[in-house]
Design an enzyme around this catalytic site. Sequence first.
Site, short mmCIF file in Angstrom:
data_model
loop_
_atom_site.label_atom_id
_atom_site.label_comp_id
_atom_site.label_asym_id
_atom_site.label_seq_id
_atom_site.Cartn_x
_atom_site.Cartn_y
_atom_site.Cartn_z
N SER A 129 -10.21 -5.16 0.67
CA SER A 129 -9.26 -4.24 1.40
C SER A 129 -8.25 -5.09 2.40
CB SER A 129 -9.69 -3.11 1.29
OG SER A 129 -8.67 -2.13 1.61
N GLY A 130 -6.59 -4.85 1.72
CA GLY A 130 -6.08 -5.31 2.82
C GLY A 130 -5.47 -6.78 2.84
N THR A 178 -2.03 -6.28 -4.18
CA THR A 178 -1.07 -5.52 -5.43
C THR A 178 -0.05 -6.59 -4.84
OG1 THR A 178 -2.17 -3.18 -4.30
CG2 THR A 178 -0.05 -2.88 -5.32
N ASN A 220 -4.91 -0.73 5.50
CA ASN A 220 -3.85 -0.79 4.31
C ASN A 220 -3.10 0.21 4.63
OD1 ASN A 220 -1.76 -2.07 2.54
ND2 ASN A 220 -3.79 -2.64 1.90
N SER A 280 -3.47 0.93 -0.12
CA SER A 280 -3.96 0.03 -1.05
C SER A 280 -4.29 1.02 -2.34
CB SER A 280 -5.55 0.75 -0.16
OG SER A 280 -6.76 0.17 -0.37
N SER A 281 -4.90 -0.28 -3.36
CA SER A 281 -5.06 0.54 -4.21
C SER A 281 -6.12 0.99 -4.18
CB SER A 281 -5.06 -0.79 -5.19
OG SER A 281 -3.25 -1.42 -5.10
N GLY A 292 -10.65 -3.82 -3.74
CA GLY A 292 -10.92 -4.36 -2.77
C GLY A 292 -11.59 -3.61 -2.06
N GLU A 296 -14.55 -2.02 0.51
CA GLU A 296 -14.54 -1.65 1.90
C GLU A 296 -16.50 -1.18 1.96
OE1 GLU A 296 -10.75 -0.35 2.90
OE2 GLU A 296 -10.96 0.59 0.82
#
Length: 430
Positions: free
Chosen positions: A115-116, A120, A178, A181-182, A414, A416
């Site tokens: 993530s981050g 995307t 992020n 974040s998606s 992502g 996490e």
Amino acid sequence: VEVRCSRFMDARLLTAGCVDDLVLLEEVGEAAVVANLEALFKKGRIYTGLGPVVISVNPFKPIDGLYSVGLRNKYQTRHRHELPPHVFAVADTALKASHAGGACSRQCILVSGESGAGKTEAAKACVKYICARSTGGGGVGGGAKLLRQGSHEEFVQNCIVEANPILEAFGNAKTLRNNNSSRFGKWTEIHFDAGGQIRSARSTSYLLERSRVVEHARGERTFHIFYQICAGATKQQRDALKLPPAGELRYLGQSASLSVPGIDDAADWRAVCAAFSTFQLTDAEQTSLRRVLAGILTLGNLAFDAKEMANADDGSCVSPASQASLKAAAAVLDISPLELETALTIKNVGKFPVVAVPQPPEKAAVARDALAKALYGSLFDWIFGRINEKMGAGAGAALGGGNKRTIGLLDIFGFEAFSRNSLEQLLINF
């Protein structure tokens, strides 16, 4: 050949002992790879090659010219290994292989990372490159032609690009790592005709983090669309939706901050509404969409009190302080307040006969959150269906006659780890 290769290799070796393709490292190891990535990053180079793979380091800020038309044209006319690594190179390689036909006519681009990491943005850059290449300017192998204004091809490509603000609004959120974040996975497949023109596209979503609708970690936000409608809806729309200020909504009030630096929720709402028009959503459909969003937010404000029952265990009812929210939620969801309260506080068990079991306040609150998540999940699926309906209008022409030229792009979650991990997060990570 040996001389040309030697000169080529020398050109790939950069100053400060770093290279732009990790296969050229003299010593391969974690320390060498990290040091090389750091050296390039300090030079403003966020992309590093690893053979056919491109590694990206998120700069968390815009970089001038990184996705410019001039740079895009360079990757269109030059060989991949003549230029530094870039997501444009990945997209161009897939595009050329797809249009070459044969066994390579079906290509896939995988965008992966924590993530981050910038997945995307990388995925959007790939899609925009593919759309731009298909519009003309020589096209793929000189086969593509300039699009006729108002043509089906132009409409499909506009839909592919305009889908991003909608999907990001409904599927992305601010996390601790992020700001965009998606919170869902997405597979996008683009279909081409024999001449290299985009004829249709289709997106598939999976593992939407629905739990984020009702709870999220401290310092995070729920999905962008809720803040956008609160910030961007007109006064007339807000009055019709009976929508209180964002700070008075429990599902939003959990946020450390209702606003995020660098995010303009009101402007993003206008962009989403413009995208709705591109996908030809009617005024009635957009009104219904706003009503569902407002209904979900208002549901979160319902609180429950214990209620003594004569012939059963103690049940619950909507508290007097929440009656206004109950009426507002019922109104926008087009049901009566009694029906909504009954659905949340009474559980029907069995079939023959059906037994009505009163629910205590704790379970009524769980039912309230389950309803909010179910409504949002259904709305998200409906939006995906409408997007695919428009983008897939030319699928028959694209895939007819044995033509199988496609490029698929997988933008995965992502991974996490939170202090409290839901089932959705477990599935995402593993």
